[in-house]
Design a protein around this motif. Structure first.
Motif, short mmCIF file in Angstrom:
data_model
loop_
_atom_site.label_atom_id
_atom_site.label_comp_id
_atom_site.label_asym_id
_atom_site.label_seq_id
_atom_site.Cartn_x
_atom_site.Cartn_y
_atom_site.Cartn_z
N LYS A 98 18.44 -16.72 47.04
CA LYS A 98 19.55 -17.01 45.97
C LYS A 98 18.62 -17.98 44.53
O LYS A 98 18.74 -18.07 43.32
CB LYS A 98 20.97 -17.72 45.88
CG LYS A 98 21.61 -17.27 46.56
CD LYS A 98 22.90 -18.33 47.05
CE LYS A 98 24.00 -17.90 47.90
NZ LYS A 98 24.39 -18.20 48.17
N ALA A 99 17.28 -17.96 45.20
CA ALA A 99 16.81 -19.21 43.96
C ALA A 99 16.82 -20.44 43.48
O ALA A 99 16.81 -20.62 42.12
CB ALA A 99 15.72 -18.65 43.39
N ALA A 100 18.10 -20.93 44.41
CA ALA A 100 18.81 -22.28 44.01
C ALA A 100 18.39 -23.17 44.49
O ALA A 100 18.88 -23.71 45.40
CB ALA A 100 20.25 -21.74 44.16
N PHE A 101 16.96 -23.25 44.17
CA PHE A 101 16.60 -24.18 44.57
C PHE A 101 16.10 -26.31 43.72
O PHE A 101 16.65 -25.15 42.59
CB PHE A 101 15.16 -24.96 44.54
CG PHE A 101 14.48 -23.24 44.73
CD1 PHE A 101 14.29 -23.13 46.84
CD2 PHE A 101 14.08 -22.26 44.20
CE1 PHE A 101 13.63 -22.21 47.60
CE2 PHE A 101 13.34 -21.38 44.95
CZ PHE A 101 13.35 -20.79 46.57
N THR A 102 16.52 -27.13 43.80
CA THR A 102 16.79 -28.53 43.51
C THR A 102 15.19 -28.83 43.51
O THR A 102 14.74 -28.83 44.19
CB THR A 102 18.26 -29.22 44.17
OG1 THR A 102 17.72 -29.27 45.44
CG2 THR A 102 19.10 -28.27 44.00
N PHE A 103 15.56 -29.79 42.53
CA PHE A 103 14.00 -30.78 42.40
C PHE A 103 14.38 -31.58 43.45
O PHE A 103 13.32 -32.20 44.22
CB PHE A 103 14.25 -31.76 41.23
CG PHE A 103 13.31 -32.71 40.84
CD1 PHE A 103 11.67 -32.40 41.05
CD2 PHE A 103 13.19 -33.85 41.16
CE1 PHE A 103 10.71 -33.04 40.89
CE2 PHE A 103 12.37 -34.70 41.22
CZ PHE A 103 11.19 -34.21 41.09
N ILE A 104 15.26 -32.31 43.36
CA ILE A 104 15.57 -33.87 44.80
C ILE A 104 16.00 -32.54 46.00
O ILE A 104 16.74 -32.11 46.29
CB ILE A 104 16.35 -34.88 44.18
CG1 ILE A 104 16.37 -35.20 43.53
CG2 ILE A 104 17.03 -35.48 45.29
CD1 ILE A 104 14.89 -35.43 43.20
N VAL B 267 4.12 -40.41 38.31
CA VAL B 267 4.58 -40.08 38.45
C VAL B 267 4.77 -38.08 38.07
O VAL B 267 5.23 -37.14 38.99
CB VAL B 267 6.06 -40.29 37.85
CG1 VAL B 267 7.23 -40.20 38.01
CG2 VAL B 267 6.15 -41.97 38.56
N LEU B 268 4.15 -38.09 36.75
CA LEU B 268 3.91 -37.11 36.30
C LEU B 268 2.88 -35.84 37.47
O LEU B 268 3.53 -35.01 37.81
CB LEU B 268 3.42 -36.93 34.58
CG LEU B 268 3.36 -35.65 34.14
CD1 LEU B 268 4.71 -35.21 34.13
CD2 LEU B 268 2.65 -35.85 33.02
N LEU B 269 2.28 -36.46 38.00
CA LEU B 269 1.57 -35.77 39.11
C LEU B 269 1.95 -35.74 39.79
O LEU B 269 1.49 -34.65 40.99
CB LEU B 269 -0.33 -35.65 39.05
CG LEU B 269 -0.82 -36.31 37.73
CD1 LEU B 269 -2.14 -36.98 38.49
CD2 LEU B 269 -1.22 -34.90 37.64
N PHE B 270 2.84 -36.15 40.45
CA PHE B 270 3.53 -36.36 42.20
C PHE B 270 4.73 -35.18 42.00
O PHE B 270 5.15 -35.04 42.71
CB PHE B 270 4.20 -38.01 42.41
CG PHE B 270 4.52 -38.28 43.82
CD1 PHE B 270 3.51 -37.51 44.39
CD2 PHE B 270 5.41 -38.20 44.13
CE1 PHE B 270 4.16 -37.46 45.88
CE2 PHE B 270 6.31 -38.09 45.75
CZ PHE B 270 5.26 -38.03 45.97
N SER C 217 10.81 -29.56 48.46
CA SER C 217 12.09 -29.31 48.32
C SER C 217 12.36 -27.74 48.15
O SER C 217 13.41 -27.58 49.42
CB SER C 217 13.09 -30.07 46.59
OG SER C 217 14.09 -29.14 46.72
N ILE C 218 11.37 -27.47 48.23
CA ILE C 218 11.68 -25.61 48.62
C ILE C 218 11.15 -25.09 49.97
O ILE C 218 11.80 -24.05 50.77
CB ILE C 218 10.37 -24.85 47.62
CG1 ILE C 218 11.07 -25.28 46.22
CG2 ILE C 218 10.38 -23.78 47.87
CD1 ILE C 218 9.92 -24.44 45.47
#
Length: 281
Positions: free
Chosen positions: A43-49, A21-24, A32-33
């Motif tokens: 805006k660099a308003a990226f989200t992880f999900i 999971v850590l590597l993924f 996401s990006i």
């Protein structure tokens, strides 16, 4: 050794899952990006999900950022280097394993000693040689060296070939087969697992090779994908880099290596098992 208890096995799987999971996580963030809109990118308003799915980014990276050219160049370079690495290493290793000549052991030791020379030491001399040959800004400096048998590949295949019984060679010689016939019809088919493993290693290295193209390629039309990703990141000319386009290009750089490893890991495993007694680890 005693049998592994269920508790120990469960803990091992739990640790492996956590590491997986850590590597993924970086890969998910890259997705996401990659599918973020231009407004989110500025805006660099990226989200992880991933919350946005701008699939138009995939077509834009081809139409606006020459992705097709980068992919074509990477495919040409990678295919030729894989072919050169496998053929040359198998041929040379067969000679070291089967053709006993005076001084062959010393030559093999010299070959292995080249593995201790850092690439930075030979970088400038190689550049001067290729410049004198007129190969700068061509694919030749990236392709031709692979046809001269890398020391590590030769070592692996030699150890593998030495584990093959010599009685097969002797039986073939009795039937009138020469050295090349033994190599092509007996040794080569039996070394298929280790050759496949070397092909996978060569593909992974050359597909993601950045330093070589950076040194020898100046023409954007001859730029491979690894260097093309860097060019895309500077396409804004000092403004905010188009990180969504960069991540789309990074997906094309990453996915082929993942696919090749997933379908080819069986050959790596077979190479390790079959050659384990011969020193392949």
């Amino acid at each position: 050794m005693g049998r592994i208890s269920k508790m120990e096995k469960s803990i091992s799987y739990l640790i492996l899952c956590l590491v997986g999971v850590l590597l993924f996580v970086p890969f998910v963030y890259m997705l996401s990006i990659a599918f973020a809109s231009d407004a989110t990118t500025v805006k660099a308003a990226f989200t992880f999900i991933p919350l946005e799915f701008t699939f138009n980014n995939i077509t834009r990276v081809f139409t606006d950022y020459h992705m097709g050219t980068y992919l074509k160049n990477s495919i040409i370079i990678t295919l030729w280097t894989v072919v050169g690495s496998v053929i040359s290493a198998s041929f040379v290793s067969y000679g070291f394993a089967r053709l006993k000549a005076k001084g062959s052991g010393i030559l093999f030791a010299v070959l292995l000693s080249t593995m201790m020379i850092p690439g930075e030491v030979t970088m400038v001399p190689q550049f001067i040689i290729f410049k004198e040959l007129g190969w700068i800004n061509t694919f030749l400096p990236l392709i031709v060296p692979s046809f001269f048998a890398g020391a590590f590949n030769v070592f692996l295949i030699r150890q593998f070939v030495m584990a093959i019984p010599k009685s097969l060679d002797e039986a073939a010689m009795i039937d009138g087969m020469g050295y090349f016939g033994i190599y092509s019809k007996i040794i080569l088919p039996m070394t298929y697992p280790i050759l496949s493993a070397i092909a996978i290693f060569s593909f992974s290295y050359n597909w993601g090779n950045f330093m070589g193209p950076l040194i020898y390629i100046n023409d954007p039309e001859k730029t491979p994908l690894a260097l093309g990703v860097q060019l895309i990141s500077t396409a804004a000319g000092g403004q905010v880099p188009p990180w969504n386009m960069v991540m789309v290009a990074s997906l094309f750089l990453t996915l082929p290596m993942l696919i090749v490893y997933i379908f080819g890991q069986r050959f790596i495993y077979e190479a390790n098992i079959s050659g384990g007694s011969a020193g392949i680890k």
